[in-house]
Design an enzyme around this catalytic site. Structure first.
Site, PDB file in Angstrom:
ATOM      1  N   MET A 220       0.914  -1.102  -0.220  1.00 17.89           N
ATOM      2  CA  MET A 220       0.127   0.085   0.008  1.00 17.89           C
ATOM      3  C   MET A 220       0.780   1.246  -0.025  1.00 17.89           C
ATOM      4  O   MET A 220       0.499   2.146   0.092  1.00 17.89           O
ATOM      5  CB  MET A 220      -1.005   0.050   1.116  1.00 17.89           C
ATOM      6  CG  MET A 220      -1.967  -0.951   1.296  1.00 17.89           C
ATOM      7  SD  MET A 220      -3.138  -0.900   2.531  1.00 17.89           S
ATOM      8  CE  MET A 220      -2.121  -1.261   3.856  1.00 17.89           C
TER       9      MET A 220
ATOM     10  N   HIS B  19      -0.229  -9.417   6.821  1.00 16.37           N
ATOM     11  CA  HIS B  19       0.257  -8.431   7.801  1.00 16.37           C
ATOM     12  C   HIS B  19       0.129  -9.005   9.301  1.00 16.37           C
ATOM     13  O   HIS B  19      -0.414  -8.115  10.089  1.00 16.37           O
ATOM     14  CB  HIS B  19      -0.640  -6.858   7.660  1.00 16.37           C
ATOM     15  CG  HIS B  19       0.134  -6.388   6.237  1.00 16.37           C
ATOM     16  ND1 HIS B  19       1.342  -5.796   6.167  1.00 16.37           N
ATOM     17  CD2 HIS B  19      -0.298  -6.261   5.023  1.00 16.37           C
ATOM     18  CE1 HIS B  19       1.809  -5.100   5.254  1.00 16.37           C
ATOM     19  NE2 HIS B  19       0.751  -5.400   4.414  1.00 16.37           N
TER      20      HIS B  19
ATOM     21  N   ASP C  80      -4.804  -6.872   2.378  1.00 15.51           N
ATOM     22  CA  ASP C  80      -3.874  -6.506   1.240  1.00 15.51           C
ATOM     23  C   ASP C  80      -2.759  -7.079   1.436  1.00 15.51           C
ATOM     24  O   ASP C  80      -2.249  -7.820   2.514  1.00 15.51           O
ATOM     25  CB  ASP C  80      -3.696  -5.000   1.307  1.00 15.51           C
ATOM     26  CG  ASP C  80      -3.084  -4.557   2.642  1.00 15.51           C
ATOM     27  OD1 ASP C  80      -3.725  -4.866   3.735  1.00 15.51           O
ATOM     28  OD2 ASP C  80      -1.955  -4.158   2.705  1.00 15.51           O
ATOM     29  N   GLU C  81      -1.967  -7.244   0.193  1.00 15.07           N
ATOM     30  CA  GLU C  81      -0.633  -7.942   0.147  1.00 15.07           C
ATOM     31  C   GLU C  81      -0.386  -9.114   0.735  1.00 15.07           C
ATOM     32  O   GLU C  81       0.566  -9.400   1.612  1.00 15.07           O
ATOM     33  CB  GLU C  81       0.142  -6.948   0.834  1.00 15.07           C
ATOM     34  CG  GLU C  81       0.341  -5.475  -0.047  1.00 15.07           C
ATOM     35  CD  GLU C  81       1.223  -4.333   0.702  1.00 15.07           C
ATOM     36  OE1 GLU C  81       1.792  -3.545  -0.168  1.00 15.07           O
ATOM     37  OE2 GLU C  81       1.254  -4.438   1.943  1.00 15.07           O
ATOM     38  N   THR C  82      -1.218 -10.114   0.643  1.00 10.82           N
ATOM     39  CA  THR C  82      -1.169 -11.381   1.262  1.00 10.82           C
ATOM     40  C   THR C  82      -0.670 -12.288  -0.013  1.00 10.82           C
ATOM     41  O   THR C  82      -1.310 -12.668  -0.946  1.00 10.82           O
ATOM     42  CB  THR C  82      -2.537 -11.962   1.505  1.00 10.82           C
ATOM     43  OG1 THR C  82      -3.022 -11.233   2.482  1.00 10.82           O
ATOM     44  CG2 THR C  82      -2.261 -13.420   2.208  1.00 10.82           C
TER      45      THR C  82
END
Length: 721
Positions: A1, A291, A354-356
């Site tokens: 992000m 995260h 997000d961002e997995t």
């Protein structure tokens, strides 16, 4: 992000002669400056830190921000200097009573004696300001609350009406911005305002995981949000670097995964109540399944087999992910959502998402076997399964799912909400599929964009291809303040006043595009932010005093007025900040988009349009260049002695060379002389050198100075004829 005209003057060489070497040029210009600039004797610091004349040609002297939907000026003024009495005509409640009390305190700060007048007024005294609401807002503030209000001011009375206390509170903020002091007396211009927000979701996210922010910082931020009529505080409470909310059901989240920096449940409730009193909803974010290093560190059985020895210090890609194949994971989520849902009553619950990347999933034999059994080929399919399991848990606890772009999947129902960090196109794709959403991509404060850039970036651009019904699915937007490079001392200067420009974009009509007037009002509203306790101006000033070891760091203040921080990515590439980085360097003591940027552009354009006959603009520029010239050697000497300023030595030298370029350009204009090519080439090289990365800061005036140098060199001078 965390993504980033003039034609030449007549060739009058007889005035200066022909010089061959740079050294001769410099010597000759030293004489020229004595001749041309000896009338300017004011202090270089006093000028450099004082804004130029107000922007000309602005449509209104009012300082309202955000601009109302509709405003009609009247005749005359309402005086506030005698027998002031404000009160209610009709029903009111405790929230509105408290709001009126805060209003009176701030009005007293502006005018004096207001609270005394209020206290001494009798029940039969006429109301100078009457507030009337039709009824109370919902016990739990909802997305669909009516926040409209009408404010009418005549020379005899002001009347504020609204459907509920939310609109009334917005109207009170508007009234405060209308107040002016003239000849020792306070007054409000006669006006009629009919106002309502363009978008219902107008948010600000603060990440407290990378660098923790104390409760008082959060609360003064909420006061600033109320001024900008922002209505959603998005609290990013868990990430790889820490879990910041006290959990009594999972105590190791606090004991092991917080580094002793967390909010107690009483503090969480205090912030929720503080926000509600100001008409602001609080949306918690607990990031999952990615995260999640802090969660896996505290409870390894919830992770995907990662060996987490300690909390990660750095930001970036997640290092641990929850195990979507384990029922223990969903039992944990059920308990956590239930516990936190009682503290945060809002209907929306942010799950991150997000961002997995799923590397640990693919590398874990048990999880890989689960994927194969379910027929999942990619981590994205497994995450979709996770979200499908998560959704009924949220529903059970009366919550609606909101997450980042990655949660968007046809397998989920349309009542989830997508927060887009990828951009307008991604947001529009969701809307075309029937999903609700909000936009954040253009409003990342750590990208160090100017207020102008963020103000002009629209949630729904004028050229959108979305239908009217699809546009209704876009609820608004959120400003994002990620915390890799901020702490409690610097956060205010990174959020404010730029966030007010975005707040206006969320509230005001799409046609509101006047950048010059926005900046005029932004500088005035910045003072209002200070009055509620924000330190966006005093914080950097304090840090510069500390850096210089002086109560009067005049040269450093001059320098700071014309530089700004580089973006998140540029800084991370060169400094590698982590949770223990001391944020006390030059880059932390300057602000994004300082006023000097617009002032220099304005003065340069004014001078180039009217030539040396534009006396005010020329004087402004000349005094500014002289201030830089005087500050440069002092800065260089100070930086050479200080370890914390040592990286700024080259920037100090550049400031002196850039000042020289500006003064020489003005001298050529004054002498009606076109310089030889070697001068222009040399000055362009100076500007090009200053554009290179250095000391984690960048000069804000280089395009304007380059324009001035090019014009002096005869490339596009309209006044040479």
């Amino acid at each position: 992000m965390h993504l980033n005209r003039r034609e030449s003057y007549a060739n009058n060489k007889s005035c200066l002669g022909v010089f061959v070497t740079t050294r001769v040029w410099s010597a000759r210009f030293a004489v020229l400056r004595v001749f041309a600039f000896n009338i300017l004797s004011s202090s270089f610091v006093a000028f450099a830190l004082t804004a130029s004349a107000p922007v000309q040609g602005t449509p209104s002297p009012l300082r309202l921000m955000p601009l109302p939907s509709a405003i009609q000026p009247g005749r005359g003024f309402l005086a506030l200097s005698a027998h002031f009495h404000a009160g209610f005509t009709g029903p009111h409640n405790a929230r509105l009573d408290a709001a009126l009390g805060r209003f009176l305190w701030r009005l007293d700060r502006q005018c004096g004696n207001i609270r005394r007048m209020q206290l001494t007024a009798g029940p039969s005294d006429p109301l100078l300001l009457s507030v009337q609401i039709a009824g109370s807002a919902a016990p739990v503030q909802s997305l669909d609350e009516d926040e409209s209000y009408k404010l009418t001011v005549t020379p005899s009375q002001a009347t504020l009406t609204a459907p509920n206390e939310l609109g009334a509170m917005h109207g009170l903020e508007t009234f405060l911005q209308l107040v002016t002091m003239d000849n020792g007396a306070c007054s409000v211009p006669a006006v009629s305002i009919d106002d309502a927000p363009r978008f219902q979701w107008r948010g600000l996210l603060i990440d407290v995981c990378r660098h923790f922010q104390p409760v008082d910082v959060i609360e003064r931020t909420l006061d600033g949000m109320a001024i900008g009529k922002l209505n959603v505080f998005h609290w990013h409470l868990s990430d790889d670097q820490g879990f910041r909310a006290e959990s009594k059901k999972y105590p190791r989240l606090t004991a092991n995964a917080s580094s002793s920096l967390f909010y107690t449940q009483d503090q969480l409730r205090e912030v929720v109540a503080y926000a509600r009193a100001r008409g602001i909803r609080v949306i918690p974010e607990f990031d999952m399944p990615g995260h999640s290093s802090s969660t896996a560190f505290a409870y390894p059985e919830l992770g995907s087999g990662e060996d987490i020895k300690e909390l990660p210090l750095y930001g970036g890609a997640p290092q641990a992910e929850l195990d979507p194949s384990s029922e223990k994971t969903y039992k944990y989520i059920d308990s956590l959502v239930g516990e936190m849902g009682e503290i945060f009553p809002d209907a929306y619950f942010h799950i991150g998402g997000d961002e997995t990347e799923g590397k640990a999933w693919l590398g874990n034999p048990k999880i890989k076997e689960f994927m194969d059994k379910k027929g999942f080929k990619t981590p994205a399919e497994l995450q979709s399964y996770f979200n499908q399991r998560l959704l009924p848990i949220l529903t059970k606890h009366g919550k609606k799912m909101v997450g980042w772009d990655e949660i968007l999947n046809p397998s989920l129902p349309k009542d989830i909400m997508v927060q887009s960090w990828r951009g307008v196109e991604s947001l529009s794709q969701g809307a075309t599929q029937g999903y609700t959403g909000i936009l954040s991509a253009p409003y990342y404060l750590d990208g160090q964009k100017t207020s102008e850039q963020m103000f002009l970036d629209d949630v729904i651009p004028a050229n959108t291809t979305l239908t009217a019904d699809q546009q209704k699915l876009i609820f608004g937007g959120e400003i994002c303040m990620w915390a890799e490079q901020i702490n409690a001392e610097t956060i205010d200067s990174r959020i404010w006043p730029r966030s007010l420009a975005v707040a206006e974009r969320f509230w005001s009509p799409q046609s509101d595009r006047d950048v010059a007037d926005m900046y005029r009002r932004l500088r005035l509203a910045s003072l209002e932010l200070e009055d509620v306790g924000l330190t966006h101006r005093s914080g950097p000033q304090k840090l510069r005093r500390n850096l210089a070891g002086s109560m009067h760091p005049d040269a450093l203040d001059v320098f700071a007025s014309v530089i700004e921080p580089v973006s998140f990515g540029d800084r991370e590439d060169n400094q590698h900040t982590d949770s223990y980085t001391t944020l006390d360097r030059l880059v932390d003591a300057v602000v994004a988009d300082p006023p000097a940027r617009q002032e220099i552009v304005r003065d340069t354009d004014e001078f180039l349009e009217h030539g040396p006959g534009s006396e005010a603009a020329e004087i402004h520029l000349r005094r500014r260049f002289e201030a830089w010239q005087q500050a440069a050697p002092l800065l260089e000497a100070s930086a050479s002695r200080s370890g914390r300023l040592s990286d700024a030595v080259s920037r100090a030298r550049q400031l002196g060379a850039l000042a020289e370029s500006g003064l020489e350009a003005l001298a050529f204009f004054d002498m009606h002389t076109v310089p030889p090519a070697e001068w222009a080439n040399g000055r362009q090289a100076v500007i090009a050198d200053a554009q290179k990365p250095s000391a984690l800061v960048r000069f804000v005036f280089l395009p304007a100075l380059q324009k001035l140098v090019e014009a002096a060199a005869g490339q596009s001078d309209a006044h040479a004829q």
